[in-house]
Structures are given as structure tokens and as C-alpha cells.
Design an enzyme around this catalytic site. Structure first.
Site, PDB file in Angstrom:
ATOM      1  N   CYS A   1     -17.558   1.233 -20.043  1.00 27.49           N
ATOM      2  CA  CYS A   1     -18.824   1.117 -19.323  1.00 27.49           C
ATOM      3  C   CYS A   1     -19.549  -0.178 -19.651  1.00 27.49           C
ATOM      4  O   CYS A   1     -20.265  -0.727 -18.804  1.00 27.49           O
ATOM      5  CB  CYS A   1     -19.706   2.318 -19.636  1.00 27.49           C
ATOM      6  SG  CYS A   1     -19.032   3.892 -19.034  1.00 27.49           S
TER       7      CYS A   1
ATOM      8  N   CYS B   1     -25.405   2.953 -12.010  1.00 28.48           N
ATOM      9  CA  CYS B   1     -24.568   4.133 -12.245  1.00 28.48           C
ATOM     10  C   CYS B   1     -25.410   5.291 -12.752  1.00 28.48           C
ATOM     11  O   CYS B   1     -25.937   5.263 -13.873  1.00 28.48           O
ATOM     12  CB  CYS B   1     -23.468   3.785 -13.258  1.00 28.48           C
ATOM     13  SG  CYS B   1     -22.356   5.162 -13.612  1.00 28.48           S
TER      14      CYS B   1
ATOM     15  N   CYS C   1     -18.694  -2.833 -17.159  1.00 31.53           N
ATOM     16  CA  CYS C   1     -18.808  -2.479 -15.741  1.00 31.53           C
ATOM     17  C   CYS C   1     -19.857  -3.354 -15.063  1.00 31.53           C
ATOM     18  O   CYS C   1     -21.009  -3.434 -15.526  1.00 31.53           O
ATOM     19  CB  CYS C   1     -19.175  -1.010 -15.590  1.00 31.53           C
ATOM     20  SG  CYS C   1     -19.375  -0.488 -13.867  1.00 31.53           S
TER      21      CYS C   1
ATOM     22  N   GLU D   1       0.822  -1.209   0.000  1.00 28.70           N
ATOM     23  CA  GLU D   1       0.000   0.000   0.000  1.00 28.70           C
ATOM     24  C   GLU D   1       0.856   1.260   0.000  1.00 28.70           C
ATOM     25  O   GLU D   1       0.520   2.241  -0.661  1.00 28.70           O
ATOM     26  CB  GLU D   1      -0.938  -0.006   1.209  1.00 28.70           C
ATOM     27  CG  GLU D   1      -2.028  -1.055   1.149  1.00 28.70           C
ATOM     28  CD  GLU D   1      -2.942  -0.893  -0.055  1.00 28.70           C
ATOM     29  OE1 GLU D   1      -3.084   0.243  -0.549  1.00 28.70           O
ATOM     30  OE2 GLU D   1      -3.505  -1.898  -0.506  1.00 28.70           O
TER      31      GLU D   1
ATOM     32  N   CYS E   1     -13.372   1.638 -14.848  1.00 28.16           N
ATOM     33  CA  CYS E   1     -13.887   3.004 -14.665  1.00 28.16           C
ATOM     34  C   CYS E   1     -12.714   3.983 -14.656  1.00 28.16           C
ATOM     35  O   CYS E   1     -12.463   4.686 -13.680  1.00 28.16           O
ATOM     36  CB  CYS E   1     -14.678   3.079 -13.356  1.00 28.16           C
ATOM     37  SG  CYS E   1     -15.704   4.553 -13.190  1.00 28.16           S
TER      38      CYS E   1
END
Length: 554
Positions: free
Chosen positions: A276, A285, A279, A113, A269
């Protein structure tokens, strides 16, 4: 508890929150960044606080929230099913999934991270693999030197991350008995450099705590899914996004859900060209539905066309929609969300730096490096001696020579060469890059300087070189300085900018000149054939050759 009450409630994880630098996500670069500076919301109290909460409730439209629990359930199921099929095979995921020891698992997640903040995934893979091979446990990292950490981190950028990671490892080993804190709250409170996002990621992935996280990818996903057009950096939007993330996180698989949300933003995205059609949450959305509504408005909607929900604030303008000054752009589609933040241009600075070399040193040529201060930009890294300079400053050379002499003693000042400007050659002298000899008329020679942009500084290096030829080799350097061979230089803890400087120096040395990909001076074969009119002008202004003069005299 309503979503707006959650916004106004001060989160426990805001205690001792760490300010994090932002960097915009760019498609293809797959950057994992924080959503902005974490703003600690104030807890309303008394009459003024209640009035503020009433105003907030009146300005927030339910359109931007997840009101139906069924929508939350569908969002979780669709996203996790997609993630199980499409997730990328990454080394930190494999290590976290296969590690039984909780402290080792948390450490593996922590390292990934920290490295992934503001850095491409493709770049991190190699660094992460080498890091975990060298320091597979917290105890291994805690016993390493800062010099070793900087050396392995060299080239990854944002060097304070590596230093804070080691500081945190030492604190866990020396003060916490070698055990990582188990919750997002304690991770943020006890570990240096661990902010709200990193703490949530470690707690959810390593320990299974049901806590949501918000990075740049999640900001983009949530702003599009709920059509949030207001500035995501604002305190209101920032806290709303964290509340939405907490509402959506799957309590049974919190770590997978958080990674799935970030994966969706990184691979589907995306900022500029979202896919899209692929997705998994397209049906939920609002940005996609806005695109459909605009398409229907642009043509006559056929009978039976579905109604598309719009924002309907209870009173006054919606504080979560885009301001009237930024109307919908039909050419951008869903990329109208989130609102693009204006970026300050980086501060411009200039530095004069010199590669001081001993060509006849024992064991091969050596260059002088000095260590930067332990705090500030590039803290603790090694660099060529340098001074801050004004662009084209008249005293730049003298200041740099004094700096060199403070490290290496008396030096032959006339040998200090400025490599930042390639001078126009004398007749018969070739290009310093490729050896090309220009004709009698040529364009000005290009300036050769190193420009390196950090997160907030655009630093221009004027490059000098000084070779100590014919002098007794120096074997001992003062504290804070080193004489390194070229091989040692390339493995030392130096920044990418210094490697650029050294390439410029090497390119100007006799026998080792390395030309650029394309010569800055055009060759006759590469020049465009002049037009007939230009040929006539050239013949008129061209001086006569010797044969024409002789024929005229005869």
C-alpha cells in the site's frame, strides 16, 4: 447519467456475451482472469421497472461511487504517471507500441490477452514469443493446422483457447477481408471466443477506443478503492465494477489506463500482501482509510486526527458492503476486500492409462499415442491409450487391455504391468526409485500414481506399462493413432498430464530409473536416533542372532 442508472441500463457489449471461467488471482502468480460470468442485466420498463430502479437507488450508498470529478481526474493522473515509471517490459507491449498496421497490432494484442487468461505472465512470455515468431500475422495463423496450434500450445493449459483463437483468425481472413473489427461491440459479436473483457482490451489498446475493462486484478483494485465488500460475482457488483471502469478510463490513453489498472493489481494491490505504501492511488482508497480508522479506534485518537468517511446507505442495509455475517477482520487490513468467493472442490475422476512401447522398433523405441475427440476436455490432443476407471476397480486391467488391443491388435496380456503401486520388494531387492534395500522392518511402500488437477476436475491416473519385446515391430498405426519416438513424444501436442505419466513409466524401466528428489524409504543415516525407552523395547522384541543362540546352547 447517475452511476446506478448506468448499472440498470443494458450495455451494448452484453450482446452475445460469452460465459468465461473464473480462477482466483493468487499473489506472485500475476494471473489475468475475468471477473466472473458476465450477467446480462435486464432493462427495466414500465411501473415494475421504475419501482426496481427506485429500490436500487435507495440501497446504493454514494460512498462506493466516484462522485467528485476531481477524484476521477486525480485517479487517472496518478495511475498513468505511476504506470509510465513502473510498467514491466513485456513482449506484447513492445509489439503493440511499435506496430503501425492496425490489424497486426490488434492481432498481437488478441494473442496476448487470450494467453494471459488464467495463466502466469512469466509462463506466457516464452509461448507468446514462439507463437508470434511462427505466425506473425492473422493470415499465417489462419493457414496453420489445428495440430500445429495444439503442438505449440501444449503445456499452456485451457487448450480450447488456442483452437478458438485460430477459428477467429480464419473468420477474419475468410469472412472479414483480413481486417479486425474496430470496436469492442463488433469484436465481441463477430469473433468466436471473444468476450466482453477481451473485446475491450483489444479495442482500447489497439484502436484507442475509450472503453473500460474488468479482469481479476481490476476487480481487486476497484473493490478496495471503493470498499466494496459484497460478492463481486453478483450481477449488481459486476455491473457496478464495469460502470466504474468505464467512468475512470482515460479517453486520451484508454489502452494505457486499462493496462495500468491491471498492472497495479498484479504488482502492488496483490491478493495477500499488498504494498500500500507504493500505491499511486492510496489517497483515494477507502479500504486503506478503513484500516486507519480501525487503528484510531483501537487507540485514543490524537487531537486533529482526520475524519474517515463511512458508508451511510440511504435506507436499509447497503448492498455493496460486506454482509453482517462477515465482519471486518482487523488482522487482514485491506485484504478484507474483495470478498472471497467460495470455490467448489474439483470433481474427482480416475483413469487407467498405459504406455505401450516397442523397444525394438526401427529408428529407436516407439510409444503409441491416440488422439482425443475433437470436443471436450483436452480436445484434439494426443494421449496414451486410457479408459475411465473406478478407484481400485477390479476390472480396470481387463478394460485397459481391451482398449489397447483395439488400437494395436493382439497383445501379450501377462506383460501388462501396473506401475501405479510400488510393491514391497523381496529380500535383497532394492527400492524402485533409488535402489535402497530396506531392513527387516519397514513402512508400507508408497502408492505411485499421477494426480493432475484441471480447472474443474481432479484426475488420478493409474499408470500401466507394456513393452512389446521380441515381437515384429509394427510400423503402421490405425487412423487416430501414432507410433512416436521418445524425442517426437516430447515435441508432440500432448498435455502436461501425459508427460507426468511418461516420467513415471521411464522411472520404472531398467537402466533408466529416475528417482525422486527424496527416497520414500528412510535410510539408517537419515533416521532419528531412538530414545532410550524405545531402544529397550527394540532389544526386547528383536529376535536373537545365531551367536547368542549358540552361546545359550553351550
Amino acid at each position: 447519467m447517475s452511476i446506478w442508472r448506468a448499472i440498470m441500463k443494458k450495455p451494448r457489449t452484453a450482446v452475445r456475451s460469452c460465459q468465461r471461467k473464473r480462477a482466483p488471482c493468487q499473489e506472485g502468480r500475476e494471473k489475468r482472469v475475468l471477473s466472473g460470468r458476465q450477467v446480462k442485466p435486464s432493462t427495466p420498463n414500465g411501473l415494475a421497472g421504475r419501482q426496481e430502479e427506485v429500490l436500487l437507488q435507495a440501497s446504493l450508498s454514494p460512498y462506493h461511487l466516484f462522485r467528485d470529478p476531481a477524484d476521477v481526474r486525480v485517479f487517472r493522473e496518478n495511475l498513468l504517471s505511476w504506470y509510465d515509471r513502473e510498467k514491466r517490459d513485456l513482449p506484447w507491449r513492445r509489439r503493440a507500441e511499435g506496430e503501425v498496421d492496425l490489424d497486426r497490432r490488434a492481432y498481437a494484442v488478441w494473442v496476448s490477452e487470450v494467453m494471459l487468461q488464467q495463466t502466469q505472465v512469466a509462463t506466457v512470455i516464452n509461448y507468446y514469443t514462439r507463437w508470434m515468431q511462427k505466425w506473425p500475422t492473422l493470415q499465417d495463423l489462419a493457414s496453420a493446422s489445428l495440430e500445429e496450434v495444439n503442438q505449440l500450445w501444449a503445456g499452456l493449459g485451457y487448450y480450447s483457447r488456442g483452437r478458438r483463437l485460430q477459428e477467429g483468425a480464419r473468420k477474419v481472413v475468410e469472412e472479414l477481408g483480413g481486417h479486425m473489427p474496430r470496436t469492442a461491440e463488433t469484436l465481441q459479436q463477430l469473433l468466436p471466443g471473444v468476450g466482453r473483457y477481451t473485446a475491450g482490451a483489444i479495442a482500447s489498446i489497439a484502436f484507442g477506443q475509450a472503453t473500460g475493462v474488468v479482469d481479476g486484478n481490476v476487480v481487486r483494485v476497484l473493490c478496495r478503492v471503493r470498499a466494496i465488500g459484497a460478492d463481486p460475482r453478483s450481477a449488481l457488483v459486476s455491473q457496478l465494477l464495469w460502470s466504474l471502469a468505464q467512468q475512470l478510463v482515460d479517453p486520451a490513453r484508454p489502452g494505457d489506463w486499462n493496462q495500468a489498472a491491471m498492472e497495479l493489481g498484479a504488482t502492488v494491490c496483490t491478493p495477500q500482501h499488498p504494498r500500500c505504501s507504493q500505491c499511486p492511488v492510496q489517497s483515494l482508497c477507502w479500504a486503506q482509510q478503513r484500516v486507519e480508522r480501525e487503528r484510531l479506534l483501537g487507540s485514543r485518537a490524537p487531537p486533529g486526527s482526520p475524519d474517515v468517511e463511512e458508508c451511510a446507505p440511504r435506507a436499509g442495509p447497503c448492498r455493496l458492503c460486506a454482509p453482517p455475517t462477515e465482519p471486518w477482520d482487523p488482522t487482514r487490513g485491506v485484504t478484507n476486500f474483495p470478498r472471497k468467493a467460495g470455490r467448489r472442490p474439483p470433481r474427482e475422476e480416475c483413469s487407467a492409462t498405459c504406455v505401450l512401447e516397442q523397444p525394438g522398433a526401427l529408428g529407436g523405441p516407439r510409444v503409441l499415442l491416440v488422439q482425443r475427440p475433437s470436443s471436450g476436455l483436452l480436445a484434439g490432443l494426443w494421449q496414451f491409450p486410457a479408459v475411465t476407471a473406478e478407484p481400485s476397480g477390479p476390472r480396470e486391467r481387463e478394460a485397459l487391455l481391451r482398449e489397447l488391443q483395439s488400437w494395436a491388435g493382439p497383445l501379450p496380456a501377462p506383460r501388462l504391468r501396473h506401475l501405479g503401486q510400488v510393491r514391497e520388494p523381496r529380500a535383497g531387492q532394492g527400492c524402485g526409485f533409488c535402489g535402497h534395500i530396506p531392513g527387516p522392518v519397514s513402512a508400507p511402500w508408497p502408492s505411485l500414481q499421477v494426480v493432475h488437477t484441471f480447472s474443474h476436475i481432479k484426475l488420478t491416473y493409474q499408470v500401466y506399462g507394456l513393452a512389446l519385446e521380441g515381437q515384429t515391430p509394427v510400423t503402421v498405426a490405425p487412423p487416430g493413432a501414432r507410433w512416436l519416438t521418445r524425442e517426437e513424444f516430447h515435441t508432440a501436442a500432448v498435455s502436461t498430464a501425459m508427460k507426468k505419466v511418461f516420467r513415471v513409466y521411464e522411472g520404472q524401466q531398467p537402466g533408466t530409473r529416475k528417482g525422486p528428489k527424496r527416497c520414500p524409504v528412510s535410510t539408517p543415516s537419515s533416521r532419528k536416533k531412538p530414545s532410550p525407552g524405545q531402544q529397550l523395547l527394540d532389544s526386547f522384541f528383536r529376535p536373537p542372532d545365531a551367536s547368542s543362540l549358540n552361546s545359550t546352547a553351550q
